[in-house]
Design an enzyme around this catalytic site. Structure first.
Site, PDB file in Angstrom:
ATOM      1  N   GLY C  47     -17.132 -13.915   0.287  1.00 42.87           N
ATOM      2  CA  GLY C  47     -15.747 -14.388   0.217  1.00 42.87           C
ATOM      3  C   GLY C  47     -15.637 -15.760   0.859  1.00 42.87           C
ATOM      4  O   GLY C  47     -16.294 -16.047   1.866  1.00 42.87           O
ATOM      5  N   GLY C  49     -12.454 -17.476   1.321  1.00 46.72           N
ATOM      6  CA  GLY C  49     -11.081 -17.841   1.654  1.00 46.72           C
ATOM      7  C   GLY C  49     -11.027 -18.432   3.056  1.00 46.72           C
ATOM      8  O   GLY C  49     -12.030 -18.920   3.576  1.00 46.72           O
ATOM      9  N   LEU C  50      -9.859 -18.393   3.670  1.00 50.05           N
ATOM     10  CA  LEU C  50      -9.728 -18.988   4.991  1.00 50.05           C
ATOM     11  C   LEU C  50     -10.709 -18.376   5.967  1.00 50.05           C
ATOM     12  O   LEU C  50     -11.367 -19.073   6.733  1.00 50.05           O
ATOM     13  CB  LEU C  50      -8.306 -18.800   5.510  1.00 50.05           C
ATOM     14  CG  LEU C  50      -7.279 -19.725   4.870  1.00 50.05           C
ATOM     15  CD1 LEU C  50      -5.894 -19.409   5.396  1.00 50.05           C
ATOM     16  CD2 LEU C  50      -7.619 -21.180   5.119  1.00 50.05           C
ATOM     17  N   ALA C  51     -10.847 -17.052   5.936  1.00 57.09           N
ATOM     18  CA  ALA C  51     -11.743 -16.400   6.881  1.00 57.09           C
ATOM     19  C   ALA C  51     -13.200 -16.666   6.515  1.00 57.09           C
ATOM     20  O   ALA C  51     -13.979 -17.169   7.335  1.00 57.09           O
ATOM     21  CB  ALA C  51     -11.457 -14.898   6.916  1.00 57.09           C
ATOM     22  N   GLY C  52     -13.583 -16.358   5.298  1.00 52.27           N
ATOM     23  CA  GLY C  52     -14.980 -16.486   4.897  1.00 52.27           C
ATOM     24  C   GLY C  52     -15.458 -17.931   4.844  1.00 52.27           C
ATOM     25  O   GLY C  52     -16.577 -18.243   5.262  1.00 52.27           O
ATOM     26  N   HIS C 273       7.053  -7.851  -0.540  1.00 50.14           N
ATOM     27  CA  HIS C 273       7.854  -9.044  -0.319  1.00 50.14           C
ATOM     28  C   HIS C 273       9.106  -8.986  -1.193  1.00 50.14           C
ATOM     29  O   HIS C 273       9.011  -8.724  -2.383  1.00 50.14           O
ATOM     30  CB  HIS C 273       7.001 -10.263  -0.673  1.00 50.14           C
ATOM     31  CG  HIS C 273       7.520 -11.526  -0.101  1.00 50.14           C
ATOM     32  ND1 HIS C 273       8.652 -12.127  -0.575  1.00 50.14           N
ATOM     33  CD2 HIS C 273       7.071 -12.315   0.897  1.00 50.14           C
ATOM     34  CE1 HIS C 273       8.866 -13.237   0.122  1.00 50.14           C
ATOM     35  NE2 HIS C 273       7.923 -13.369   1.020  1.00 50.14           N
ATOM     36  N   ARG C 337      12.024  -8.500   5.714  1.00 50.56           N
ATOM     37  CA  ARG C 337      11.410  -8.247   4.410  1.00 50.56           C
ATOM     38  C   ARG C 337      11.475  -6.793   3.963  1.00 50.56           C
ATOM     39  O   ARG C 337      11.898  -6.489   2.856  1.00 50.56           O
ATOM     40  CB  ARG C 337       9.931  -8.649   4.446  1.00 50.56           C
ATOM     41  CG  ARG C 337       9.701 -10.123   4.415  1.00 50.56           C
ATOM     42  CD  ARG C 337       8.222 -10.454   4.471  1.00 50.56           C
ATOM     43  NE  ARG C 337       8.037 -11.908   4.513  1.00 50.56           N
ATOM     44  CZ  ARG C 337       6.857 -12.512   4.556  1.00 50.56           C
ATOM     45  NH1 ARG C 337       5.761 -11.803   4.582  1.00 50.56           N
ATOM     46  NH2 ARG C 337       6.783 -13.825   4.576  1.00 50.56           N
ATOM     47  N   ARG C 442       3.061  -7.318   8.758  1.00 50.12           N
ATOM     48  CA  ARG C 442       2.628  -8.649   9.174  1.00 50.12           C
ATOM     49  C   ARG C 442       3.815  -9.612   9.191  1.00 50.12           C
ATOM     50  O   ARG C 442       4.653  -9.598   8.299  1.00 50.12           O
ATOM     51  CB  ARG C 442       1.569  -9.187   8.205  1.00 50.12           C
ATOM     52  CG  ARG C 442       1.092 -10.577   8.557  1.00 50.12           C
ATOM     53  CD  ARG C 442       0.016 -11.056   7.628  1.00 50.12           C
ATOM     54  NE  ARG C 442       0.432 -11.195   6.254  1.00 50.12           N
ATOM     55  CZ  ARG C 442       1.219 -12.175   5.805  1.00 50.12           C
ATOM     56  NH1 ARG C 442       1.693 -13.096   6.622  1.00 50.12           N
ATOM     57  NH2 ARG C 442       1.553 -12.233   4.521  1.00 50.12           N
ATOM     58  N   LEU C 448      -2.531 -16.701   7.690  1.00 48.90           N
ATOM     59  CA  LEU C 448      -3.393 -17.880   7.768  1.00 48.90           C
ATOM     60  C   LEU C 448      -3.981 -17.978   9.165  1.00 48.90           C
ATOM     61  O   LEU C 448      -5.159 -18.291   9.353  1.00 48.90           O
ATOM     62  CB  LEU C 448      -2.599 -19.141   7.437  1.00 48.90           C
ATOM     63  CG  LEU C 448      -1.876 -19.148   6.080  1.00 48.90           C
ATOM     64  CD1 LEU C 448      -1.236 -20.510   5.824  1.00 48.90           C
ATOM     65  CD2 LEU C 448      -2.832 -18.811   4.963  1.00 48.90           C
TER      66      LEU C 448
END
Lengths: 244, 245, 641
Positions: C47, C49-52, C273, C337, C442, C448
């Site tokens: 992955g 994304g931001l983490a990977g 959402h 939400r 969350r 992020l």
């Protein structure tokens, strides 16, 4: 089913980091050559066009201007020195300009080996841009004719012996309407070529940014129009008899 | 609506490829272009045919994965829109739609409408970054940035790397993509130390990948889903001339 | 489906002592890897994304030998790119009373007291470093005229701590991580494998030692071995078929790891959402989120009577029901939400929804336009209105928008300890793929933050502690063969069914089932029905799915079928988890457990724990409880009336 343990695909080619030099090999370098040589040619066209307008000063004024071009610089340097230098410079500019154009066109052809089936529709000002390459060829052919006609007189009714003024008047005589037409078409091409070429040079040299972009775009259009008007005024004046 | 699609089918890089005509019926005007292709693919699958391969992921216009040339225009006629955000209501009932992959030698066709854009990644690898190991950064407020510069940098940074600029350019040039990154990083104070080496390396990589040169036609910016301006290319040119001197 | 209860989880490896010193302590106690040894240690990161992406870049920079994988054609496509709003950080640049402790407190409370204190505190501490890192990388955050970073308040927080880059914060942060990653690729420390999908985990001698991936272009099944494996493969919201996730988002990587021994934490925690563009027809392939900020000026309503077919403009004021303003007079349209989502569902269930299928409510800007003028509204929301117009073909300036809730984020994921290590030694899980920091709900702008905290700062430290004992030597070929044949067997089965329905059509049906019974409101009856229906549907899928093409070459239908197959198994566990948790908390609303006012009613006595599920092949899942012990915050009940 095909299975395998880790065989990475061959590593893709990568340029050496920040390699200097090779300026002329890069597409950006070629574009810069195109822009700079184009600018030289534009300066020549401006001088040429202003010189042409001398025709309205009458035969003597025009002929002496033509003579001056050959004698300027005398006696410090021998006759025709500066003119020859200018000619060499122009020839080099034309040569480099065409080399860059051909080289970029070939690169472009390689970059798109398979064409689109649907007619690619222009989303920008496509027409002017599309004239650049074939327009350039037409202009080059025109220059050959133009030199044979008015410089060497080879294809001019007045022949090599005629004065420059006579060549202009006889060359654009109403009976030779087809010569005049060719000249007008060529000038229109020059106009279109300049229209995009000038703007393109501003872009290539990195000048067309932010608020200046619009102004430079207008400038390119206006400049091209004025230059073309200046050039076509001479044969038109001959045709309608203002210059005879 | 009923449509006739002429779709490029190519069964892998070695295959020659050809246009194949399909009829699609009962298309809802509210469908997105990709949903219309989903419908076609469901049918092809059930009929035992090979569905049309196309790239897509987020389907909200930001990932940059989708892209096809629709009736000769990259991402279709609607301006500032990715293919996934294009909706069928912009087409006429009974229309014939030609669908082709991005065409460029550095974007070889993988299958049908799927192309390999790895060349874009390699352009970024050449210098599209600021070197800063995690943990070594100074406080974010230690280096103020003029709002105008930050905004302009952002505009250039919105590039989604879809490749429409290359597809639309008559020269197959990647200048807009490359210039967008050079402009983004070059406008920020953080990007200055590597500014010269970055532009030289990225331009050379762009050439090495086989992209064409820019002739300032403006076709790229006209199809760019994010409206990256031609200013970026002028900036790249200026930076390059300065760095290569 | 039944379950048994196993040993509780007693040690999460968080250091003891004052909470603000725990991360420092852990960093100090973590063993270091000799720089010369790092080159000999291989880490797989799945992955980008931001983490990977941030993890692979950072590990490469540290000198490890990294192999990075993504199913997209470039690491830059990962779905982090679609995050709009912003990223929270306790910088207190505004001097408005923010602090690490306040961000910690808000996050624990926002998670409805179902997150681990130690982890959340560390997240808040690290948040300030993320902003520094991103700015240094050239992420063009919004700035003020003075040249300093702008912030805004978000998701009901009382301080202004959200940093943003217009509506594209996720894109800009991801591109920062992507560029750092590509820099390491150029440096030779990271080997990038795009268009590769992880299909199984190799576990050998009790350690995670590699992955089995399919090269999506050639169809080849490849084995990649390493000393540790990091999963950063995102959330599983696509189990609902329709969600705001990208089409490719899937659970396969984490589900395969779960089957190999990694516990799955809180699978039922899902965030829905409230402001998404509603479904317009049967062909709908995904849902698009509209920024929550629209509720600042838009008024939510439905017709008073069900089945009212009139155009919205023709319905007079006294025949409209502004239900949020009616039920929640003090918060009105700005309720959180989960509450806004559930209220919309309720009025639609009453038959008063609008638009195709009656699944939508109006979000009306007529009052705002009359009050502020069209120009002001355009300035504020112009790009959102344009996006809405593009998708629906309706003009929100003259006709109220239609909105409906949609699945957006999954708080659940693989269970990890304080070191982000799963129950399989050597398997680390980061970002949305793990269950850790958000509890049952969350907060906006926190996804992020968590992805980057894990990837840039937490994992590189804790992974080093694990790797200090490496390299771990050769891998038993029998274990590799086992995983490979599992993968090839599944692919072969999928291709050989030759039935009459596509994988997508099963996915849609499963999604509908999940939405109806394990969506915004869950009941025991519904969940039992789902648990009955899912196995039947799965059975039918395996006997009647039609997957065209071959295993060789690009076969997108095969990719999808494999993902759907795993969604079936995950869906079952989600329903089981939702059924066992008879309380309501955060995004998990059990109709049986609500206050008199209709709000989520927690049962802290019985459910203040993380549910970590263990997979048992051929048997019932085993529930391991990790008790949540709150020493720094006091548990309380939310009310928005």
């Amino acid at each position: 089913m095909a299975t395998k343990a880790v065989t990475p695909r061959p590593a893709p080619a990568r340029a050496a980091p920040a390699r200097r030099g090779g300026f002329l090999r890069t597409s950006n370098g070629k574009k810069a050559v195109m822009a700079v040589t184009g600018a030289v040619l534009v300066l020549f066209l401006v001088a040429h066009m202003l010189g042409n307008l001398k025709v309205f000063a009458g035969a003597e004024g025009f002929n002496s201007y033509a003579a001056w071009l050959r004698t300027v610089g005398e006696p410090a340097v021998p006759g025709r020195t500066l003119l020859t230098l200018a000619e060499i410079g122009l020839l080099a500019a034309v040569g480099l300009h065409m080399w860059a154009a051909v080289s970029l066109a070939r690169r472009a052809a390689r970059a798109r080996p398979v064409k689109y089936a649907a007619r690619r529709r222009s989303r920008a000002d496509g027409y002017v841009v599309r004239t650049m390459r074939y327009g350039g060829v037409i202009i080059a052919l025109f220059v050959v004719w133009h030199l044979l006609d008015l410089t060497f007189g080879t294809v001019n009714p007045g022949g090599a012996a005629a004065t420059p003024y006579e060549r202009v008047v006889q060359g654009f005589a109403p009976a030779r309407w087809w010569v005049t037409s060719f000249y007008l078409v060529a000038m229109a091409m020059v106009g279109l070529h300049l229209r995009h070429g000038l703007w393109s040079a501003f872009q290539t040299l990195g000048l067309a940014r932010g608020r200046r972009r619009r102004a430079l775009n207008v400038l390119a259009a206006a400049f091209s129009a004025v230059l073309v008007l200046g050039f076509v005024s001479v044969p038109l004046a001959v045709m309608i008899g203002v210059v005879k | 609506m009923n449509l006739t699609l002429k779709v490029w089918r190519q069964n892998g890089p070695a295959d020659g490829g050809r246009m194949v005509t399909y009829k699609v019926e009962d298309v809802s005007p509210d469908m997105s272009f990709l949903e219309m292709l989903d419908v076609l693919n469901e049918r092809l699958t059930l009929e035992g045919d090979d569905p049309v391969a196309f790239d897509h992921d987020c389907r909200e216009g930001i990932c940059g994965m989708c892209g096809m040339v629709i009736n000769g225009v990259a991402h279709g006629e609607q301006r500032a829109t990715t293919t996934c955000q294009l909706h069928m209501r912009h087409f006429e009932d009974g229309a014939t739609i030609t669908i082709e992959p991005w065409r460029a030698a550095p974007f070889p066709v993988v299958k049908d409408l799927v192309v390999d854009r790895g060349s874009f990644d390699r352009i970024i690898q050449a210098g599209g970054f600021i070197s800063v190991p995690a943990g070594s950064a100074p406080d974010a407020h230690s280096m103020p940035v003029k709002k105008e510069d930050a905004d302009d940098a952002f505009d250039a940074a919105t590039c989604i790397g879809c490749g429409a600029c290359v597809a639309a350019c008559p020269n197959g040039s990647a200048s807009l993509f490359t210039a967008a990154k050079i402009t983004h990083l070059g406008l920020l104070p953080q990007g200055q130390p590597e500014r010269d080496s970055r532009v030289v390396a990225m331009v050379e990589q762009m050439d090495l990948e086989g992209f064409g040169g820019c002739t300032n036609t403006g076709e790229c910016t006209a199809v760019c889903p994010k409206g990256i301006p031609l200013d970026a290319i002028a900036q790249m040119n200026a930076d390059y001339l300065k760095a290569a001197r | 489906m039944n379950y048994t209860t196993g040993e509780p989880i007693r040690d999460t490896k968080a250091p003891s002592g004052p909470i603000e010193e725990r991360w420092d302590q852990r960093r100090f106690s973590a063993k270091l890897v000799n720089p010369a040894n790092k080159r000999k240690l291989t880490v797989i990161v799945v992955g980008t994304g931001l983490a990977g992406g941030s993890a692979a870049a950072t590990l490469g920079e540290l000198g490890y030998n990294v192999k990075s994988f993504c199913y997209q054609d470039s690491p830059r496509r990962a779905h982090s790119i679609a995050a709009q709003g912003g990223i929270n950080a306790a910088k207190n640049y505004r001097g408005d009373g923010d602090s690490i402790h306040r961000l910690f407190y808000d996050t624990v409370k926002g998670g409805d007291f179902r997150a681990r204190e130690s982890n959340v505190y560390r997240l808040a501490q690290v948040s300030v470093n993320i902003i520094d890192q991103a700015v240094a990388q050239g992420v063009p955050f919004a700035r003020e005229y003075g040249g300093l970073l702008d912030t805004r308040s978000f998701g009901g927080a009382q301080v202004s701590r959200t940093f943003y880059a217009r509506g594209q914060t996720g894109q800009q942060l991801l591109l920062g991580a992507y560029q750092a990653l590509e820099r390491q690729v150029a440096a030779g420390t990271v080997e990038m494998h795009t268009r590769h999908e992880m299909l199984d985990l190799v576990v050998s001698d009790g350690r995670a030692r590699g992955v089995i991936v399919r090269d999506l272009v050639t169809g080849e099944i490849e084995t990649h071995l390493a000393d540790a494996v990091v999963l950063a493969t995102g959330g599983y919201g696509n189990v609902f078929f329709l969600s705001t996730n990208a089409k490719g988002c899937n659970t396969t990587a984490i589900w395969r790891a779960h089957r190999r021994g990694a516990y799955f934490g809180n699978p039922c925690y899902t965030q829905i959402h409230p402001t998404c563009i509603p479904v317009s027809g049967e062909y709908q392939s995904k849902l698009t989120l509209m920024s929550e900020s629209l509720r600042n000026d838009g008024r939510v309503w439905v017709p008073l009577r069900g089945g009212d077919e009139r155009a919205p403009g023709d319905i007079p004021e006294d025949e409209r029901d502004y239900y949020l303003e009616r039920v929640y007079p003090s918060f009105g349209n700005l309720v959180p939400r989960d509450i806004a989502s559930r209220a919309a569902k309720n009025v639609c269930d009453e038959g008063r929804g609008v638009g195709p299928g009656g699944l939508g409510v109006y979000l009306d800007f007529a009052d705002a336009i009359a009050r502020l003028g069209r120009d002001a509204v355009e300035k504020k929301y112009g790009n959102l209105f344009e996006m809405y117009e593009r998708i629906t073909g309706e003009d929100p300036y003259t006709r109220p928008m239609r909105i409906y809730p949609a699945v957006h984020y999954t708080m659940g994921g693989l269970w990890v300890d304080y070191d982000l290590q799963s129950t399989i030694p050597g398997l680390f899980v980061i970002g949305e793929a793990n269950f850790s920091d958000h509890g049952a709900n969350r907060l906006g702008a926190s996804a992020l933050m968590q992805g980057l905290a894990d990837g840039y700062f937490v994992l590189p430290t804790t992974l080093g502690d694990y790797l200090a004992a490496g390299p771990f030597g050769g891998v038993d070929q029998a274990d590799v063969q086992d995983a490979v044949s599992e993968v090839t067997g599944r692919i072969g089965r999928l291709l050989s069914v030759g039935g009459t329905r596509t994988a997508d059509s099963y996915h849609r049906e499963l999604g509908k089932l999940m939405w109806d019974y394990c969506g915004m409101e869950r009941t025991e009856e519904g969940l039992r029905k789902a648990l009955e229906r899912i196995p039947e549907l799965r059975e039918e899928f395996w006997n009647n799915v039609k997957v065209p093409g071959e295993e060789e070459g690009l076969n997108q239908a095969l990719e999808r079928a494999g993902r759907v197959a795993d969604f079936f198994d995950l869906a079952e566990l989600m329903c089981l988890d939702a059924l066992h948790r008879t309380e309501s908390c955060g995004g998990h609303f059990r109709a049986e457990s609500q206050t008199e006012e209709g709000e989520a009613l927690r049962d802290d006595e019985r459910f203040a724990y993380v549910a970590a599920w263990e997979h048992v092949t051929g048997g019932a899942p085993v529930l391991h409880k990790e008790e949540l012990d709150y020493q720094y915050v006091t548990m309380s009940q939310r009310s928005y009336k």
